[in-house]
Design an enzyme around this catalytic site. Sequence first.
Site, PDB file in Angstrom:
ATOM      1  N   ASP A  50      -4.132  -1.022 -15.752  1.00  0.00           N
ATOM      2  CA  ASP A  50      -5.067  -0.852 -14.637  1.00  0.00           C
ATOM      3  C   ASP A  50      -4.977   0.543 -14.046  1.00  0.00           C
ATOM      4  O   ASP A  50      -5.780   0.891 -13.168  1.00  0.00           O
ATOM      5  CB  ASP A  50      -4.820  -1.911 -13.553  1.00  0.00           C
ATOM      6  CG  ASP A  50      -3.401  -1.881 -13.025  1.00  0.00           C
ATOM      7  OD1 ASP A  50      -2.472  -2.104 -13.818  1.00  0.00           O
ATOM      8  OD2 ASP A  50      -3.212  -1.645 -11.812  1.00  0.00           O
TER       9      ASP A  50
ATOM     10  N   ASP B   8      -2.146  -5.077   2.712  1.00  0.00           N
ATOM     11  CA  ASP B   8      -3.054  -4.761   3.817  1.00  0.00           C
ATOM     12  C   ASP B   8      -4.126  -3.745   3.445  1.00  0.00           C
ATOM     13  O   ASP B   8      -5.003  -3.438   4.257  1.00  0.00           O
ATOM     14  CB  ASP B   8      -2.264  -4.265   5.031  1.00  0.00           C
ATOM     15  CG  ASP B   8      -1.395  -3.040   4.730  1.00  0.00           C
ATOM     16  OD1 ASP B   8      -1.643  -2.352   3.716  1.00  0.00           O
ATOM     17  OD2 ASP B   8      -0.457  -2.773   5.507  1.00  0.00           O
ATOM     18  N   GLY B   9      -4.054  -3.189   2.231  1.00  0.00           N
ATOM     19  CA  GLY B   9      -5.076  -2.246   1.794  1.00  0.00           C
ATOM     20  C   GLY B   9      -4.961  -0.866   2.407  1.00  0.00           C
ATOM     21  O   GLY B   9      -5.852  -0.032   2.229  1.00  0.00           O
TER      22      GLY B   9
END
Length: 522
Positions: A269, A134-135
Amino acid sequence: MNLNFKDTFNTELPADPVHENTRRQVMQACFSYVKPKSTANPSLIHASKELAQELGLTEDDLKSEAFKSLFSGNLVLPGTNPYAMCYGGHQFGNWAGQLGDGRAINLFEVNLNNKQWALQLKGAGETPYSRTADGLAVLRSSIREYLCSEAMYHLGVPTTRALSLALTGDQVLRDVLYNGNPEYEKGAVVCRVAPSFIRFGNFEIFSARQDKKTLKTLTDYTIRHFFPHLKEGTKEGYLHFFREVTHNTLDMIIHWQRVGFVHGVMNTDNMSILGLTIDYGPYGWLEGYEEGWTPNTTDRQYKRYRYGNQINIGLWNLYQLANALFPLIEEAKPFEDILLEYRNNYSTKYLSMMKSKIGLFNTDKNDAALLNRLEENLQLTETDMTIFFRNLNRISKDNLSNEDYLAPVMDAFYVQEEVKGDTLEKWKLWFTDYQNRLQKESIGDSQRAERMNNVNPKYVLRNYMAQLAIDDADKGNYSLLDEFFQLLKNPYQEQTSAEKWFVKRPEWARHKVGCSMLSCSS
């Protein structure tokens, strides 16, 4: 607010032509335009006045409605174009393909006093790179990131920083233990600040897709803005760039080892191209000195990212970056030579760092062996790393009677009764050799203690401390959050009013959620 905007990433690099905020593979672009998600009822919990000043913000700005709205995601300033970065990465040793800023949105860049800063919201809503998430972020993880970013900065560890911490007024569903029992938690947003948030994975994604054009464009941009003394667009410049990245990465990890910090999730990352500590997730501080410890529950079985393996993972990640940059050079040997330098430099720099921790500044051929024995002894019984090294400065050059050898560091042992028999004999032998070695130092006890205190912090953000601040904040009390924020501004200084935080982890925190191992849940 009077900010001097100077965007470069989203003006000089190729953008995603699709403007819809939908999950997708983004091709031949370094970023996607996306706006933060509006929040229900934002409130500012805390802000760093020192960092605000470096950005050109005043104390009045920090109290303004505009500041709260901007850094909680409810305001986009005119003339700015927020975006999320596209990158890939190796996660736990495996190529994961496209990842990207799934819960981070870059607001803008500012320039003040010839310093460039990128400001980014973490937890401000979904982006094209959010995959199935959902960020958003929760108060729990946001407090940990906010406190640790600034704590690391004041420890002298290369790091991204944190400007502000805000509640969103929204509830966010999270499964903190990954055991199928999700619960709603308070939503929060942190504003992160760094010269750039470019990661190893930004280069990997284009190399993996054989998109040499965008790879070159990104590499030239990075050299132009962050390594301007190098020549962009040339093989020589690209190799010098890679060499500097290896040096910066090594320096960062040496600092981690010095203060007992374990990142917990050193995926490519999560590796900054500038050698900054980035992405504070399931990190932890060594309580007992244990080379095999990892704070990440996901890493519990294989312990890939354990404390004693961080330097090796740094090298492994640099190999992946070398593979990503290879299309720009098309020769393997220059990369291999630079990676060999990393190995050789590590031995030298690690020895120098550890010698400084125990107050040895002259050269002696037996120092490496002495330090190896020390690291073995520290694991004979549970021994608090921070307390042991901080109190080691009390050792005098003058010989002590056998029974006094351990007195200055006895507080560091969790179970003092275990320091007997063979364990005691090993410690007595080590302290005898250590004091004999101190005789060869040219400086006196007081000067040596002062120098040791500059590399051995007295206060670090132990996990149980962060959890106490989280528990209080969850009840609406932020005084402990501020107390730790102020305490950790001076981690090397004696602070008489804060002695209660210079103690071993309490027993109640040994297995409490958030105080020992953590998940990546945020």
